[in-house]
Scaffold this motif. Structure first.
Motif, PDB file in Angstrom:
ATOM      1  N   ASP A  94      18.626   1.062   7.738  1.00 48.13           N
ATOM      2  CA  ASP A  94      17.826   1.092   8.960  1.00 48.13           C
ATOM      3  C   ASP A  94      17.794   2.485   9.578  1.00 48.13           C
ATOM      4  O   ASP A  94      16.782   2.881  10.163  1.00 48.13           O
ATOM      5  CB  ASP A  94      18.369   0.076   9.962  1.00 48.13           C
ATOM      6  CG  ASP A  94      18.089  -1.354   9.538  1.00 48.13           C
ATOM      7  OD1 ASP A  94      17.158  -1.571   8.734  1.00 48.13           O
ATOM      8  OD2 ASP A  94      18.814  -2.268   9.996  1.00 48.13           O
ATOM      9  N   ARG A  97      15.097   4.370   7.846  1.00 48.79           N
ATOM     10  CA  ARG A  97      13.762   3.958   8.296  1.00 48.79           C
ATOM     11  C   ARG A  97      13.425   4.576   9.647  1.00 48.79           C
ATOM     12  O   ARG A  97      12.309   5.074   9.858  1.00 48.79           O
ATOM     13  CB  ARG A  97      13.686   2.430   8.383  1.00 48.79           C
ATOM     14  CG  ARG A  97      12.347   1.909   8.891  1.00 48.79           C
ATOM     15  CD  ARG A  97      12.282   0.393   8.802  1.00 48.79           C
ATOM     16  NE  ARG A  97      11.021  -0.098   9.337  1.00 48.79           N
ATOM     17  CZ  ARG A  97      10.833  -0.433  10.615  1.00 48.79           C
ATOM     18  NH1 ARG A  97      11.846  -0.343  11.469  1.00 48.79           N
ATOM     19  NH2 ARG A  97       9.645  -0.862  11.023  1.00 48.79           N
ATOM     20  N   SER A 149       1.255   1.094   9.625  1.00 45.35           N
ATOM     21  CA  SER A 149       1.589   0.366   8.399  1.00 45.35           C
ATOM     22  C   SER A 149       3.099   0.240   8.224  1.00 45.35           C
ATOM     23  O   SER A 149       3.596  -0.794   7.767  1.00 45.35           O
ATOM     24  CB  SER A 149       0.966   1.075   7.192  1.00 45.35           C
ATOM     25  OG  SER A 149       1.297   0.426   5.989  1.00 45.35           O
ATOM     26  N   MET A 150       3.838   1.284   8.610  1.00 42.71           N
ATOM     27  CA  MET A 150       5.294   1.236   8.506  1.00 42.71           C
ATOM     28  C   MET A 150       5.894   0.220   9.471  1.00 42.71           C
ATOM     29  O   MET A 150       6.972  -0.334   9.215  1.00 42.71           O
ATOM     30  CB  MET A 150       5.879   2.631   8.794  1.00 42.71           C
ATOM     31  CG  MET A 150       5.488   3.694   7.760  1.00 42.71           C
ATOM     32  SD  MET A 150       5.809   5.385   8.330  1.00 42.71           S
ATOM     33  CE  MET A 150       7.597   5.458   8.192  1.00 42.71           C
ATOM     34  N   ASN A 152       3.985  -2.496  11.162  1.00 45.30           N
ATOM     35  CA  ASN A 152       3.339  -3.808  11.224  1.00 45.30           C
ATOM     36  C   ASN A 152       3.956  -4.783  10.219  1.00 45.30           C
ATOM     37  O   ASN A 152       4.025  -4.508   9.023  1.00 45.30           O
ATOM     38  CB  ASN A 152       1.839  -3.657  10.958  1.00 45.30           C
ATOM     39  CG  ASN A 152       1.093  -4.956  11.152  1.00 45.30           C
ATOM     40  OD1 ASN A 152       1.435  -5.753  12.004  1.00 45.30           O
ATOM     41  ND2 ASN A 152       0.093  -5.178  10.324  1.00 45.30           N
ATOM     42  N   ASP A 153       4.405  -5.908  10.747  1.00 46.04           N
ATOM     43  CA  ASP A 153       4.953  -6.990   9.916  1.00 46.04           C
ATOM     44  C   ASP A 153       6.201  -6.592   9.130  1.00 46.04           C
ATOM     45  O   ASP A 153       6.573  -7.279   8.174  1.00 46.04           O
ATOM     46  CB  ASP A 153       3.885  -7.523   8.937  1.00 46.04           C
ATOM     47  CG  ASP A 153       2.751  -8.231   9.651  1.00 46.04           C
ATOM     48  OD1 ASP A 153       3.014  -8.792  10.737  1.00 46.04           O
ATOM     49  OD2 ASP A 153       1.622  -8.220   9.133  1.00 46.04           O
ATOM     50  N   HIS A 154       6.844  -5.502   9.491  1.00 49.16           N
ATOM     51  CA  HIS A 154       8.096  -5.136   8.820  1.00 49.16           C
ATOM     52  C   HIS A 154       9.236  -5.940   9.447  1.00 49.16           C
ATOM     53  O   HIS A 154       9.307  -6.068  10.675  1.00 49.16           O
ATOM     54  CB  HIS A 154       8.361  -3.637   8.956  1.00 49.16           C
ATOM     55  CG  HIS A 154       9.452  -3.145   8.059  1.00 49.16           C
ATOM     56  ND1 HIS A 154      10.789  -3.379   8.312  1.00 49.16           N
ATOM     57  CD2 HIS A 154       9.396  -2.450   6.897  1.00 49.16           C
ATOM     58  CE1 HIS A 154      11.520  -2.839   7.357  1.00 49.16           C
ATOM     59  NE2 HIS A 154      10.697  -2.271   6.488  1.00 49.16           N
ATOM     60  N   SER A 156      12.195  -5.277  10.099  1.00 48.55           N
ATOM     61  CA  SER A 156      13.076  -4.538  11.012  1.00 48.55           C
ATOM     62  C   SER A 156      12.405  -4.199  12.336  1.00 48.55           C
ATOM     63  O   SER A 156      13.073  -3.815  13.290  1.00 48.55           O
ATOM     64  CB  SER A 156      13.565  -3.245  10.350  1.00 48.55           C
ATOM     65  OG  SER A 156      14.452  -3.530   9.292  1.00 48.55           O
ATOM     66  N   THR A 157      11.073  -4.312  12.397  1.00 48.51           N
ATOM     67  CA  THR A 157      10.373  -4.031  13.646  1.00 48.51           C
ATOM     68  C   THR A 157      10.613  -5.161  14.631  1.00 48.51           C
ATOM     69  O   THR A 157      10.441  -6.332  14.300  1.00 48.51           O
ATOM     70  CB  THR A 157       8.864  -3.866  13.405  1.00 48.51           C
ATOM     71  OG1 THR A 157       8.646  -2.815  12.468  1.00 48.51           O
ATOM     72  CG2 THR A 157       8.135  -3.535  14.700  1.00 48.51           C
ATOM     73  N   ASP A 162      12.504  -0.273  15.813  1.00 48.30           N
ATOM     74  CA  ASP A 162      13.523  -0.899  14.968  1.00 48.30           C
ATOM     75  C   ASP A 162      14.359  -1.833  15.833  1.00 48.30           C
ATOM     76  O   ASP A 162      15.168  -1.372  16.652  1.00 48.30           O
ATOM     77  CB  ASP A 162      14.413   0.159  14.308  1.00 48.30           C
ATOM     78  CG  ASP A 162      15.311  -0.445  13.237  1.00 48.30           C
ATOM     79  OD1 ASP A 162      14.861  -0.548  12.093  1.00 48.30           O
ATOM     80  OD2 ASP A 162      16.450  -0.806  13.573  1.00 48.30           O
TER      81      ASP A 162
END
Length: 221
Positions: A94, A97, A149-150, A152-154, A156-157, A162
């Motif tokens: 994390d 990221r 894009s990094m 959206n829907d990740h 860890s978001t 984060d």
């Protein structure tokens, strides 16, 4: 006892804005030393300031007798020196990221539209203002597409870039969103970024770091 912190800053510098957020999140008191980047050709070029910043850039954070430079490096220094609350996640995955998101702003978007570049376009290549503004918008939109894009829907978001605690990624993203709005980018076209901006600005640490709240911000005309 904490040694005195002194931040050399400019109200509209997004790099300085990042550090103000970090200091506020850590609840650290600091003295503001304005460096006007436009007055008399730019106070950042004076010999006195060059002693503090050989690159002639803000921010610089003076901690005791140490001069700390480069906004992301300063944020990591704050996190290592005052670990609570943390600005980086607990796991290496994390943390990577968060650093990647922060660097997408600080290394890829911001350098293409900062004051030095714009002045070179204006004074050396004589690029008209509309073309300079379009350059700025192009690279912000290009960067925001990637960052959206990094995020959206990740998994860890969370509320923030984060999880549900602000990190260095948020410290870098929110000032860039300010710049985007300043140049007429429709941030609402990036819904995750826009949502995170709202969540961040609801926090006093972010709200008090806004450019318009700084002591060197010009009075409205």
């Amino acid at each position: 006892m904490t040694e005195q912190l002194r931040l050399y800053t400019y109200w509209r510098s997004s790099a300085a804005y990042r550090v103000r957020i970090g200091l506020n999140l850590k609840d650290l008191r600091y003295e503001t030393v304005p460096v006007h980047l436009l007055r008399d050709g730019g106070e950042q070029h004076t010999p006195h300031f060059r002693d503090a910043s050989p690159q002639g850039l803000v921010p610089v954070l003076k901690h005791g007798n140490r001069m700390l430079r480069q906004s992301v490096a300063i944020l990591e220094y704050l996190d290592e020196t005052w670990p609570a609350p943390p600005l980086l996640p607990a796991t290496s995955r994390d943390r990577q990221r968060v650093r990647a998101i922060a660097q997408a702003v600080a290394c890829d978007v911001h350098p293409l539209n900062n004051l030095r570049v714009m002045r070179y376009f204006e004074h050396t290549w004589h690029v008209p203002q509309p073309e300079r503004d379009e350059w700025v918008r192009h690279w912000i939109v290009d960067g925001f597409r990637a960052i959206e894009s990094m995020l959206n829907d990740h998994p860890s978001t969370g509320r923030y870039c984060d999880g549900d605690t602000p990190t260095i990624a948020d410290c870098c993203l929110i000032p860039q969103v300010y710049n985007a709005r300043r140049f007429g980018v429709a941030v609402e076209g990036f819904p995750t970024i826009a949502r995170i901006e709202q969540a961040c600005l609801a926090l006093p640490a972010f709200d008090n770091a806004r450019p318009e709240r700084q002591p060197d911000c010009p009075a409205p005309q």
